[in-house]
Design an enzyme around this catalytic site. Structure first.
Site, PDB file in Angstrom:
ATOM      1  N   HIS A 146      21.184  -4.388  48.923  1.00 26.18           N
ATOM      2  CA  HIS A 146      20.787  -5.051  47.669  1.00 26.18           C
ATOM      3  C   HIS A 146      20.826  -3.990  46.568  1.00 26.18           C
ATOM      4  O   HIS A 146      19.803  -3.550  46.038  1.00 26.18           O
ATOM      5  CB  HIS A 146      19.379  -5.643  47.831  1.00 26.18           C
ATOM      6  CG  HIS A 146      19.029  -6.659  46.787  1.00 26.18           C
ATOM      7  ND1 HIS A 146      19.891  -7.042  45.778  1.00 26.18           N
ATOM      8  CD2 HIS A 146      17.877  -7.392  46.582  1.00 26.18           C
ATOM      9  CE1 HIS A 146      19.306  -7.949  45.018  1.00 26.18           C
ATOM     10  NE2 HIS A 146      18.089  -8.179  45.486  1.00 26.18           N
TER      11      HIS A 146
ATOM     12  N   ASP B 119       8.686  -5.099  51.232  1.00 24.76           N
ATOM     13  CA  ASP B 119       9.522  -6.307  51.107  1.00 24.76           C
ATOM     14  C   ASP B 119       9.091  -7.246  52.226  1.00 24.76           C
ATOM     15  O   ASP B 119       8.390  -6.839  53.165  1.00 24.76           O
ATOM     16  CB  ASP B 119      11.006  -5.911  51.235  1.00 24.76           C
ATOM     17  CG  ASP B 119      11.963  -7.059  50.946  1.00 24.76           C
ATOM     18  OD1 ASP B 119      11.515  -8.114  50.454  1.00 24.76           O
ATOM     19  OD2 ASP B 119      13.169  -6.904  51.233  1.00 24.76           O
TER      20      ASP B 119
ATOM     21  N   ARG C 107      15.278  -5.527  35.958  1.00 22.68           N
ATOM     22  CA  ARG C 107      16.582  -5.948  36.505  1.00 22.68           C
ATOM     23  C   ARG C 107      17.555  -6.254  35.358  1.00 22.68           C
ATOM     24  O   ARG C 107      18.745  -5.938  35.434  1.00 22.68           O
ATOM     25  CB  ARG C 107      16.426  -7.210  37.372  1.00 22.68           C
ATOM     26  CG  ARG C 107      15.521  -7.096  38.588  1.00 22.68           C
ATOM     27  CD  ARG C 107      16.174  -6.425  39.764  1.00 22.68           C
ATOM     28  NE  ARG C 107      17.427  -7.001  40.175  1.00 22.68           N
ATOM     29  CZ  ARG C 107      17.578  -8.035  41.006  1.00 22.68           C
ATOM     30  NH1 ARG C 107      16.522  -8.616  41.534  1.00 22.68           N
ATOM     31  NH2 ARG C 107      18.781  -8.479  41.348  1.00 22.68           N
TER      32      ARG C 107
ATOM     33  N   CYS D 150      10.285  -6.085  45.533  1.00 22.92           N
ATOM     34  CA  CYS D 150      11.382  -6.774  44.833  1.00 22.92           C
ATOM     35  C   CYS D 150      11.113  -8.259  44.642  1.00 22.92           C
ATOM     36  O   CYS D 150      11.709  -8.883  43.773  1.00 22.92           O
ATOM     37  CB  CYS D 150      12.686  -6.552  45.593  1.00 22.92           C
ATOM     38  SG  CYS D 150      12.706  -7.314  47.222  1.00 22.92           S
TER      39      CYS D 150
ATOM     40  N   ARG E 237      26.185 -13.345  45.762  1.00 27.12           N
ATOM     41  CA  ARG E 237      25.107 -13.156  46.758  1.00 27.12           C
ATOM     42  C   ARG E 237      25.596 -13.858  48.019  1.00 27.12           C
ATOM     43  O   ARG E 237      25.844 -15.076  48.009  1.00 27.12           O
ATOM     44  CB  ARG E 237      23.793 -13.762  46.283  1.00 27.12           C
ATOM     45  CG  ARG E 237      22.759 -13.786  47.395  1.00 27.12           C
ATOM     46  CD  ARG E 237      21.372 -14.105  46.906  1.00 27.12           C
ATOM     47  NE  ARG E 237      20.805 -12.981  46.184  1.00 27.12           N
ATOM     48  CZ  ARG E 237      19.508 -12.855  45.906  1.00 27.12           C
ATOM     49  NH1 ARG E 237      18.653 -13.772  46.274  1.00 27.12           N
ATOM     50  NH2 ARG E 237      19.067 -11.809  45.251  1.00 27.12           N
TER      51      ARG E 237
ATOM     52  N   GLN F  86      19.227  -4.331  42.892  1.00 23.53           N
ATOM     53  CA  GLN F  86      17.762  -4.275  42.952  1.00 23.53           C
ATOM     54  C   GLN F  86      17.287  -2.820  42.998  1.00 23.53           C
ATOM     55  O   GLN F  86      16.421  -2.399  42.232  1.00 23.53           O
ATOM     56  CB  GLN F  86      17.282  -5.021  44.209  1.00 23.53           C
ATOM     57  CG  GLN F  86      15.799  -4.902  44.462  1.00 23.53           C
ATOM     58  CD  GLN F  86      14.969  -5.714  43.478  1.00 23.53           C
ATOM     59  OE1 GLN F  86      15.182  -6.898  43.341  1.00 23.53           O
ATOM     60  NE2 GLN F  86      14.030  -5.081  42.809  1.00 23.53           N
TER      61      GLN F  86
HETATM   62  N1   CP Z   1      14.486  -9.595  44.148  1.00 24.26           N
HETATM   63  C1   CP Z   1      15.414 -10.551  44.148  1.00 24.26           C
HETATM   64  O1   CP Z   1      16.611 -10.314  44.358  1.00 24.26           O
HETATM   65  O2   CP Z   1      14.944 -11.810  43.897  1.00 24.26           O
HETATM   66  P1   CP Z   1      15.750 -13.157  44.038  1.00 24.26           P
HETATM   67  O3   CP Z   1      16.015 -13.376  45.494  1.00 24.26           O
HETATM   68  O4   CP Z   1      14.838 -14.197  43.465  1.00 24.26           O
HETATM   69  O5   CP Z   1      17.041 -13.046  43.261  1.00 24.26           O
HETATM   70  N1  NVA Z   2      15.106  -8.562  52.042  1.00 25.61           N
HETATM   71  C1  NVA Z   2      14.990  -9.753  51.258  1.00 25.61           C
HETATM   72  C2  NVA Z   2      15.223  -9.464  49.809  1.00 25.61           C
HETATM   73  C3  NVA Z   2      15.072 -10.645  48.896  1.00 25.61           C
HETATM   74  C4  NVA Z   2      15.360 -10.331  47.479  1.00 25.61           C
HETATM   75  C5  NVA Z   2      15.976 -10.779  51.751  1.00 25.61           C
HETATM   76  O1  NVA Z   2      17.131 -10.424  52.058  1.00 25.61           O
HETATM   77  O2  NVA Z   2      15.595 -11.927  51.875  1.00 25.61           O
END
Ligand code: CP
Ligand code: NVA
Length: 309
Positions: free
Chosen positions: A135, A227, A293, A267, A108, A138
């Site tokens: 993402h 989101d 997931r 998400c 990540r 997801q």
């Molecule tokens: N939806 C998602 O990716 O959650 P986290 O940021 O908690 O991993």
């Molecule tokens: N769009 C959000 C998704 C979190 C899972 C972010 O990037 O923070």
């Protein structure tokens, strides 16, 4: 060995295979505990190394459970404990060492280029666990959830996104091309998807509908996604952005314009873009969405490790 970086670079047939495998495996696990291993132990002895440059709850735990259920294990790295992030060791050397100790790398990151750089030097598969531009794990899992709940291919449904044009939406747009579904986006003026992704959609002879009015976007939708307005490390004027989105909150009134049997997905984590009445209401399937997931990431791991038939 295969990488899993962006949905738009993965053939539709592979994405569909991943979903099918997840469906089969989920069904077979009905009476098993979280850490029980799937029959056949397909990833026995394999180590997935995970690194998070941004916070995470779901991605971290769901990948942990996913590889465990396939017979392998995870090691989670904190970038601030490595030489790499402090500049004491190059990315190339870090990647070579990761390839020596591990069998897969889930990253990540706050920089899309890092995914490509790691890919160049790694000898093991890399999985994108969220980047500024996408993402993918997801959204593939969300396609699975939609088909599971609606009991039909997503191509037969009207999907709507109300919210910011962020990483999750980019992946949803990519999915709309790969799975051929109808996608309507509701967002304020000047917050639409970037030109690059829109051109890619056009090149693939698909179209998405963009509205600067939430009601028009949501009308007759089968599935409503949203989101956070402010994403992780979003470097914007937060007050201005929140103000600009004030007419785009998903509340019971807005939801009433979607189909009667519509569902709401998010998400997580969430902010004020959805009201409590919708988030905790009976159309909301966010907990099932989060759990799925695990199931889809198991098939993504099998795909990356070359174990998906
Ligand atoms: N939806 C998602 O990716 O959650 P986290 O940021 O908690 O991993
Ligand atoms: N769009 C959000 C998704 C979190 C899972 C972010 O990037 O923070």
């Amino acid at each position: 060995m295969k990488n899993f970086i962006n949905l738009k670079d993965i053939p539709s047939s592979d994405l569909k295979k991943i979903i099918l495998e997840a469906r089969k495996r989920k069904k077979k696990r009905k009476n098993l505990n979280n850490l029980d291993i799937d029959k056949g132990n397909p990833l026995r002895g394999r180590l997935l190394i995970q690194m998070f440059e941004k916070t995470s709850l779901r991605t971290r735990i769901s990948f942990y459970l996913a590889i465990k259920q396939l017979g392998g294990g995870t090691l989670t790295l904190r970038p601030d404990e490595l030489h790499f992030s402090k500049g004491g060791e190059s990315l190339a050397d870090t990647a070579k060492v990761l390839s020596t100790y591990g069998d897969g790398f889930m990253l990540r990151t706050d920089n899309d280029k890092k995914l490509e750089e790691f890919k160049k030097y790694l000898k093991i598969p890399i999985i994108n666990g969220l980047s500024p531009s996408s993402h993918p794990t997801q959204v593939l899992s969300d396609v699975f959830t939609v088909e599971e709940i609606k009991k039909k291919p997503i191509s037969k449904l009207k999907i709507c996104w109300i919210g910011d044009s962020n990483n999750v939406l980019n992946s949803l747009i990519a999915a709309s091309v790969k799975f051929s579904f109808d996608l309507s986006i509701g967002c304020p003026k000047n917050y639409g998807p970037n030109k690059e992704i829109l051109n890619w959609v056009k090149k693939n002879k698909r179209k998405i509908n963009i509205f600067n009015n939430a009601k028009n976007a949501i009308t007759d939708a089968d599935v409503v996604f949203s989101d956070k307005v402010i994403s992780l490390n979003d470097k914007v004027n937060k007050y201005k952005k929140m103000r600009d989105f004030k007419n785009f909150q998903i509340n019971s009134n807005l939801m009433s314009f979607a189909k009667k049997d519509s569902i709401f997905l998010h998400c997580l984590p969430r902010g004020k873009e959805v009201s409590d009445s919708v988030f905790f209401g009976n159309k909301s399937k966010v907990w099932q969405q989060a759990l799925n997931r695990v199931h889809v990431q198991k098939s993504i791991l099998l795909y990356c490790f070359g174990k998906l038939r």
